[in-house]
Scaffold this motif. Sequence first.
Motif, short mmCIF file in Angstrom:
data_model
loop_
_atom_site.label_atom_id
_atom_site.label_comp_id
_atom_site.label_asym_id
_atom_site.label_seq_id
_atom_site.Cartn_x
_atom_site.Cartn_y
_atom_site.Cartn_z
N TYR A 144 0.79 -1.23 0.00
CA TYR A 144 0.00 0.00 0.00
C TYR A 144 0.83 1.27 0.00
O TYR A 144 0.33 2.34 -0.39
N SER A 145 2.08 1.22 0.40
CA SER A 145 2.92 2.42 0.33
C SER A 145 3.21 2.80 -1.12
O SER A 145 3.61 3.93 -1.39
N PHE A 146 3.00 1.90 -2.05
CA PHE A 146 3.23 2.16 -3.47
C PHE A 146 1.93 2.44 -4.21
O PHE A 146 1.89 2.42 -5.44
N THR A 147 0.86 2.68 -3.48
CA THR A 147 -0.43 2.99 -4.10
C THR A 147 -0.28 4.15 -5.08
O THR A 147 0.34 5.17 -4.77
N GLY A 148 -0.84 3.96 -6.25
CA GLY A 148 -0.68 4.94 -7.34
C GLY A 148 0.27 4.40 -8.36
O GLY A 148 -0.12 4.17 -9.52
N PHE A 149 1.52 4.15 -7.96
CA PHE A 149 2.47 3.53 -8.87
C PHE A 149 2.09 2.07 -9.15
O PHE A 149 2.16 1.61 -10.28
N LEU A 150 1.74 1.34 -8.08
CA LEU A 150 1.50 -0.09 -8.17
C LEU A 150 0.01 -0.40 -8.11
O LEU A 150 -0.65 -0.02 -7.14
N PRO A 151 -0.55 -1.10 -9.11
CA PRO A 151 -1.95 -1.50 -9.04
C PRO A 151 -2.17 -2.52 -7.91
O PRO A 151 -1.25 -3.26 -7.54
N HIS A 152 -3.37 -2.58 -7.40
CA HIS A 152 -3.73 -3.54 -6.35
C HIS A 152 -4.89 -4.41 -6.80
O HIS A 152 -5.78 -3.97 -7.53
N TYR A 153 -4.88 -5.65 -6.34
CA TYR A 153 -6.04 -6.53 -6.51
C TYR A 153 -6.85 -6.63 -5.21
O TYR A 153 -7.86 -7.32 -5.17
N TYR A 154 -6.37 -5.99 -4.17
CA TYR A 154 -7.05 -5.97 -2.87
C TYR A 154 -7.38 -7.38 -2.39
O TYR A 154 -8.47 -7.65 -1.91
N GLY A 155 -6.38 -8.25 -2.54
CA GLY A 155 -6.52 -9.62 -2.05
C GLY A 155 -7.32 -10.54 -2.94
O GLY A 155 -7.54 -11.70 -2.58
N ARG A 156 -7.71 -10.06 -4.12
CA ARG A 156 -8.56 -10.88 -5.00
C ARG A 156 -7.91 -11.00 -6.38
O ARG A 156 -7.82 -10.01 -7.11
N PHE A 157 -7.48 -12.18 -6.72
CA PHE A 157 -6.98 -12.49 -8.06
C PHE A 157 -7.62 -13.82 -8.42
O PHE A 157 -7.32 -14.84 -7.80
N SER A 158 -8.48 -13.83 -9.41
CA SER A 158 -9.29 -15.02 -9.70
C SER A 158 -8.91 -15.63 -11.04
O SER A 158 -8.09 -15.09 -11.80
N GLU A 159 -9.54 -16.75 -11.35
CA GLU A 159 -9.33 -17.46 -12.62
C GLU A 159 -9.56 -16.52 -13.81
O GLU A 159 -8.87 -16.62 -14.83
N ASN A 160 -10.51 -15.61 -13.68
CA ASN A 160 -10.83 -14.71 -14.78
C ASN A 160 -9.68 -13.77 -15.14
O ASN A 160 -9.67 -13.19 -16.23
N TYR A 161 -8.74 -13.60 -14.22
CA TYR A 161 -7.62 -12.69 -14.46
C TYR A 161 -6.44 -13.35 -15.15
O TYR A 161 -5.54 -12.65 -15.65
N ILE A 162 -6.39 -14.68 -15.15
CA ILE A 162 -5.17 -15.38 -15.61
C ILE A 162 -4.82 -15.03 -17.04
O ILE A 162 -3.69 -14.62 -17.35
N GLU A 163 -5.77 -15.20 -17.96
CA GLU A 163 -5.50 -14.97 -19.37
C GLU A 163 -5.11 -13.51 -19.63
O GLU A 163 -4.14 -13.24 -20.35
N THR A 164 -5.83 -12.60 -19.03
CA THR A 164 -5.52 -11.18 -19.21
C THR A 164 -4.14 -10.84 -18.65
O THR A 164 -3.39 -10.07 -19.26
N ALA A 165 -3.81 -11.41 -17.50
CA ALA A 165 -2.51 -11.14 -16.89
C ALA A 165 -1.37 -11.54 -17.80
O ALA A 165 -0.32 -10.89 -17.85
N ILE A 166 -1.55 -12.64 -18.53
CA ILE A 166 -0.50 -13.14 -19.41
C ILE A 166 -0.45 -12.38 -20.73
O ILE A 166 0.64 -12.04 -21.23
N SER A 167 -1.60 -12.08 -21.29
CA SER A 167 -1.66 -11.66 -22.70
C SER A 167 -1.99 -10.19 -22.92
O SER A 167 -2.05 -9.75 -24.07
N LYS A 168 -2.21 -9.42 -21.85
CA LYS A 168 -2.55 -8.02 -22.02
C LYS A 168 -1.67 -7.14 -21.13
O LYS A 168 -1.43 -7.47 -19.97
N ASN A 169 -1.23 -6.03 -21.67
CA ASN A 169 -0.56 -5.04 -20.82
C ASN A 169 -1.58 -4.48 -19.83
O ASN A 169 -2.73 -4.25 -20.19
#
Length: 334
Positions: A144-169
Motif C-alpha cells: 500500500y505504500s506504493f499505491t498509485g504507482f503499483l496496481p492492487h487486486y485488494y486480495g482478490r486475483f481469480s481465474e478470470n484474471y489469468i488470461e488477461t494477466a499473461i496476454s494483455k498489458n
Amino acid sequence: MVLILITGGNGDVGIEACKQLTTKPEVTKVVITCRSEEKTTKTIDGLVVDTGKDPSFFGYVVMDLTDYSSIVEGAKACPKKIDRLCLNVGGLGKCEMHPCGATDGMVLNTLGHALLFDKLVELGKISKGSRVIYVGSEVSHDVYSFTGFLPHYYGRFSENYIETAISKNYTDVLASVLPVRRQLGDYKNAKIIGQMYFSHMAKEYPDIHFMTISPGAIEGSDGKGTGFANNAFPPLNVMMKHTPYLFGWIGVTHKITPGVERFMDGVLLGDESKYKSGAMVMSKKDGLGLGLFFWGGRNEYDDIRPLVPYLADEELASKTAVAVRKYLSLWEQM
C-alpha cells in the motif's frame, strides 16, 4: 557438494548471490547464465577478483530467457546435474507484446523460466532431490505504500484474471496518464503467474523441492540505482536512482546483502529446506497496526501464502499452469 545454476548472474542480485555462495563450504561450483559471452566473462573476472576464488569455481552458459531457441540450446549446454536451480532473471518489461502473444514482462519473468525448467527436466539435469528457487516479488500482493504507482487486486486475483494477466498489458484510467503504473502492473502480473506456476510444480514433481523467495526491495547506491529501478519508467527510475535513501528510510527497501541472505540457509543450502515445497517466502505484514502489507520490502520474512488467499489457492495454481503451458506451446510453434 552442491552445484548451483543462477540465471541472470550478471545482475546486482545475481552477483551478490555468487559472492555469498563462495563463502559456503558445501558449494563446489556456481554456474551463471547471461545473454552474451562478453557479459559472462566480465562478470566472472570481477567475481574472481572480489572473492579470491579460482576461476574454475565459476562456470557460465550463454542464454537469453526471452528467446526460445536460446533457452533450448542453453539447457543442453548446462551441467549434467544441477543440485540447485535459482531462477533469478527478471525485471520490468517495456510494456510491449512478445510474438508468442504474452507481454514482454511475462516472458522475461515467467515463461522463459518455465521453459528452461521443462527442458532441464527432459534432459535429466534436474531430478529427485534438486531444489528449484523462483525469485519472486513482494508486489505479487498489495503493497500500500506504493499505491498509485503499483496496481492492487485488494486480495482478490481469480481465474478470470489469468488470461488477461499473461496476454494483455495492464491498463486502467490512472495507467493511461502514469505509464510506470502500467509497467509495474505487467511486472506484478508476471510474478503472480510465475509464483503460482512453480507452486503448482511442487504438486507435479513431489521429488523436487520448489519455492519462491523474494529478496525484498533492494536499495541502490545514490546516483546509480539498481538494475530493476534503472529500467523503470519515470518518475520511479529517477526517484530510486537519486533518492534511494528515502525508500530505505520509510521502510520500503533494504540493502542488497540482507536481501540476498534470504536465499541461503534452508533455501539454496542446507541438508533440508526450512520451508515446505511450494512455499512463497517474503516479508511479513508490517502495516501501521492494521495488519497490512504496507511498507513491503524488508524486515522479517516467512511463507506468506496463509496471508494471501489467491497465492495459496491450489486450484487456481493448477489453472495457471495450464495457461502457462498454452503460451509455451504457442511460443514453440513460432
